[in-house]
Design a protein around this motif. Structure first.
Motif, PDB file in Angstrom:
ATOM      1  N   PHE A 291       0.833  -1.207   0.000  1.00 58.09           N
ATOM      2  CA  PHE A 291       0.000   0.000   0.000  1.00 58.09           C
ATOM      3  C   PHE A 291       0.864   1.252   0.000  1.00 58.09           C
ATOM      4  O   PHE A 291       0.544   2.238  -0.670  1.00 58.09           O
ATOM      5  CB  PHE A 291      -0.944   0.009   1.203  1.00 58.09           C
ATOM      6  CG  PHE A 291      -1.823   1.220   1.241  1.00 58.09           C
ATOM      7  CD1 PHE A 291      -2.875   1.346   0.347  1.00 58.09           C
ATOM      8  CD2 PHE A 291      -1.588   2.228   2.147  1.00 58.09           C
ATOM      9  CE1 PHE A 291      -3.676   2.476   0.364  1.00 58.09           C
ATOM     10  CE2 PHE A 291      -2.380   3.353   2.177  1.00 58.09           C
ATOM     11  CZ  PHE A 291      -3.437   3.481   1.284  1.00 58.09           C
ATOM     12  N   ASP A 292       1.959   1.214   0.729  1.00 60.15           N
ATOM     13  CA  ASP A 292       2.857   2.367   0.778  1.00 60.15           C
ATOM     14  C   ASP A 292       3.488   2.632  -0.594  1.00 60.15           C
ATOM     15  O   ASP A 292       3.689   3.782  -0.982  1.00 60.15           O
ATOM     16  CB  ASP A 292       3.938   2.131   1.826  1.00 60.15           C
ATOM     17  CG  ASP A 292       4.669   3.401   2.198  1.00 60.15           C
ATOM     18  OD1 ASP A 292       4.013   4.460   2.258  1.00 60.15           O
ATOM     19  OD2 ASP A 292       5.895   3.331   2.442  1.00 60.15           O
ATOM     20  N   ILE A 293       3.797   1.563  -1.327  1.00 57.13           N
ATOM     21  CA  ILE A 293       4.356   1.722  -2.671  1.00 57.13           C
ATOM     22  C   ILE A 293       3.306   2.255  -3.637  1.00 57.13           C
ATOM     23  O   ILE A 293       3.580   3.107  -4.483  1.00 57.13           O
ATOM     24  CB  ILE A 293       4.920   0.383  -3.178  1.00 57.13           C
ATOM     25  CG1 ILE A 293       6.198   0.036  -2.428  1.00 57.13           C
ATOM     26  CG2 ILE A 293       5.202   0.438  -4.667  1.00 57.13           C
ATOM     27  CD1 ILE A 293       6.748  -1.317  -2.777  1.00 57.13           C
ATOM     28  N   LEU A 294       2.060   1.783  -3.535  1.00 58.62           N
ATOM     29  CA  LEU A 294       1.010   2.142  -4.485  1.00 58.62           C
ATOM     30  C   LEU A 294       0.298   3.449  -4.140  1.00 58.62           C
ATOM     31  O   LEU A 294      -0.465   3.952  -4.960  1.00 58.62           O
ATOM     32  CB  LEU A 294      -0.017   1.006  -4.570  1.00 58.62           C
ATOM     33  CG  LEU A 294       0.520  -0.322  -5.091  1.00 58.62           C
ATOM     34  CD1 LEU A 294      -0.569  -1.373  -5.026  1.00 58.62           C
ATOM     35  CD2 LEU A 294       1.051  -0.180  -6.496  1.00 58.62           C
ATOM     36  N   LYS A 295       0.527   4.002  -2.958  1.00 56.08           N
ATOM     37  CA  LYS A 295      -0.159   5.223  -2.540  1.00 56.08           C
ATOM     38  C   LYS A 295       0.060   6.400  -3.489  1.00 56.08           C
ATOM     39  O   LYS A 295      -0.904   7.121  -3.796  1.00 56.08           O
ATOM     40  CB  LYS A 295       0.253   5.596  -1.119  1.00 56.08           C
ATOM     41  CG  LYS A 295      -0.621   6.640  -0.517  1.00 56.08           C
ATOM     42  CD  LYS A 295      -0.370   6.943   0.957  1.00 56.08           C
ATOM     43  CE  LYS A 295       0.891   6.441   1.534  1.00 56.08           C
ATOM     44  NZ  LYS A 295       1.128   6.921   2.900  1.00 56.08           N
ATOM     45  N   PRO A 296       1.259   6.654  -4.014  1.00 53.22           N
ATOM     46  CA  PRO A 296       1.409   7.779  -4.955  1.00 53.22           C
ATOM     47  C   PRO A 296       0.589   7.615  -6.237  1.00 53.22           C
ATOM     48  O   PRO A 296       0.156   8.605  -6.828  1.00 53.22           O
ATOM     49  CB  PRO A 296       2.899   7.794  -5.279  1.00 53.22           C
ATOM     50  CG  PRO A 296       3.559   7.068  -4.179  1.00 53.22           C
ATOM     51  CD  PRO A 296       2.562   6.074  -3.680  1.00 53.22           C
ATOM     52  N   TYR A 297       0.374   6.379  -6.661  1.00 52.70           N
ATOM     53  CA  TYR A 297      -0.413   6.150  -7.873  1.00 52.70           C
ATOM     54  C   TYR A 297      -1.898   6.388  -7.656  1.00 52.70           C
ATOM     55  O   TYR A 297      -2.640   6.620  -8.604  1.00 52.70           O
ATOM     56  CB  TYR A 297      -0.197   4.729  -8.391  1.00 52.70           C
ATOM     57  CG  TYR A 297       1.220   4.477  -8.834  1.00 52.70           C
ATOM     58  CD1 TYR A 297       1.744   5.118  -9.945  1.00 52.70           C
ATOM     59  CD2 TYR A 297       2.036   3.622  -8.126  1.00 52.70           C
ATOM     60  CE1 TYR A 297       3.047   4.901 -10.349  1.00 52.70           C
ATOM     61  CE2 TYR A 297       3.341   3.392  -8.521  1.00 52.70           C
ATOM     62  CZ  TYR A 297       3.834   4.037  -9.633  1.00 52.70           C
ATOM     63  OH  TYR A 297       5.127   3.822 -10.027  1.00 52.70           O
TER      64      TYR A 297
ATOM     65  N   LEU B 103      -6.435   9.060 -13.155  1.00 53.18           N
ATOM     66  CA  LEU B 103      -6.205   8.135 -14.267  1.00 53.18           C
ATOM     67  C   LEU B 103      -5.430   6.898 -13.815  1.00 53.18           C
ATOM     68  O   LEU B 103      -5.797   5.760 -14.138  1.00 53.18           O
ATOM     69  CB  LEU B 103      -5.453   8.845 -15.397  1.00 53.18           C
ATOM     70  CG  LEU B 103      -5.232   8.015 -16.655  1.00 53.18           C
ATOM     71  CD1 LEU B 103      -6.574   7.631 -17.266  1.00 53.18           C
ATOM     72  CD2 LEU B 103      -4.391   8.779 -17.645  1.00 53.18           C
ATOM     73  N   THR B 104      -4.371   7.106 -13.054  1.00 49.76           N
ATOM     74  CA  THR B 104      -3.601   5.955 -12.582  1.00 49.76           C
ATOM     75  C   THR B 104      -4.370   5.160 -11.532  1.00 49.76           C
ATOM     76  O   THR B 104      -4.198   3.951 -11.417  1.00 49.76           O
ATOM     77  CB  THR B 104      -2.242   6.388 -12.023  1.00 49.76           C
ATOM     78  OG1 THR B 104      -2.443   7.344 -10.988  1.00 49.76           O
ATOM     79  CG2 THR B 104      -1.361   6.966 -13.104  1.00 49.76           C
ATOM     80  N   ALA B 105      -5.223   5.826 -10.757  1.00 50.58           N
ATOM     81  CA  ALA B 105      -6.034   5.114  -9.766  1.00 50.58           C
ATOM     82  C   ALA B 105      -7.029   4.184 -10.461  1.00 50.58           C
ATOM     83  O   ALA B 105      -7.208   3.035 -10.037  1.00 50.58           O
ATOM     84  CB  ALA B 105      -6.769   6.107  -8.871  1.00 50.58           C
ATOM     85  N   ILE B 106      -7.650   4.664 -11.536  1.00 47.53           N
ATOM     86  CA  ILE B 106      -8.594   3.827 -12.290  1.00 47.53           C
ATOM     87  C   ILE B 106      -7.865   2.650 -12.913  1.00 47.53           C
ATOM     88  O   ILE B 106      -8.342   1.513 -12.871  1.00 47.53           O
ATOM     89  CB  ILE B 106      -9.323   4.670 -13.352  1.00 47.53           C
ATOM     90  CG1 ILE B 106     -10.266   5.665 -12.684  1.00 47.53           C
ATOM     91  CG2 ILE B 106     -10.093   3.782 -14.321  1.00 47.53           C
ATOM     92  CD1 ILE B 106     -10.849   6.687 -13.625  1.00 47.53           C
ATOM     93  N   ALA B 107      -6.689   2.908 -13.480  1.00 46.22           N
ATOM     94  CA  ALA B 107      -5.903   1.833 -14.082  1.00 46.22           C
ATOM     95  C   ALA B 107      -5.460   0.818 -13.028  1.00 46.22           C
ATOM     96  O   ALA B 107      -5.497  -0.396 -13.261  1.00 46.22           O
ATOM     97  CB  ALA B 107      -4.685   2.411 -14.798  1.00 46.22           C
ATOM     98  N   LEU B 108      -5.074   1.294 -11.860  1.00 54.27           N
ATOM     99  CA  LEU B 108      -4.633   0.397 -10.787  1.00 54.27           C
ATOM    100  C   LEU B 108      -5.786  -0.451 -10.260  1.00 54.27           C
ATOM    101  O   LEU B 108      -5.626  -1.654 -10.041  1.00 54.27           O
ATOM    102  CB  LEU B 108      -4.015   1.217  -9.658  1.00 54.27           C
ATOM    103  CG  LEU B 108      -3.295   0.453  -8.572  1.00 54.27           C
ATOM    104  CD1 LEU B 108      -2.126  -0.324  -9.167  1.00 54.27           C
ATOM    105  CD2 LEU B 108      -2.791   1.400  -7.507  1.00 54.27           C
ATOM    106  N   VAL B 109      -6.946   0.148 -10.087  1.00 57.37           N
ATOM    107  CA  VAL B 109      -8.122  -0.607  -9.633  1.00 57.37           C
ATOM    108  C   VAL B 109      -8.526  -1.630 -10.690  1.00 57.37           C
ATOM    109  O   VAL B 109      -8.866  -2.775 -10.366  1.00 57.37           O
ATOM    110  CB  VAL B 109      -9.288   0.347  -9.292  1.00 57.37           C
ATOM    111  CG1 VAL B 109     -10.577  -0.414  -9.085  1.00 57.37           C
ATOM    112  CG2 VAL B 109      -8.945   1.166  -8.057  1.00 57.37           C
TER     113      VAL B 109
END
Length: 67
Positions: free
Chosen positions: A27-33, A38-44
């Motif tokens: 979660f700490d690594i993915l928090k900036p995304y 746009l990156t949040a939608i792609a990550l989800v």
């Protein structure tokens, strides 16, 4: 025997701590995304795709549904 049971009772606690540590690290690594939409939608979408792939693969491998 008491020492054995005390030692055996530590393993679930270690497993829970280890698993939570991995999730907090990821979660700490993915928090900036997650800060940009746009990156949040792609990550989800990526996480959902990985979950769906794993779910359907395990169902087919275990024979829970006809393929």
């Amino acid at each position: 025997m008491k020492d054995f049971l005390d030692n055996l009772s530590r393993y679930p606690r270690y497993f829970i701590t280890f698993t939570l540590g991995i999730f907090f690290f990821l979660f700490d690594i993915l928090k900036p995304y997650l800060e940009r939409p746009l990156t949040a939608i792609a990550l989800v979408g990526l996480m959902g795709g990985i979950f769906a792939f794993t779910f359907f693969t395990l169902r087919a491998m275990l024979g829970l549904s006809p393929v």
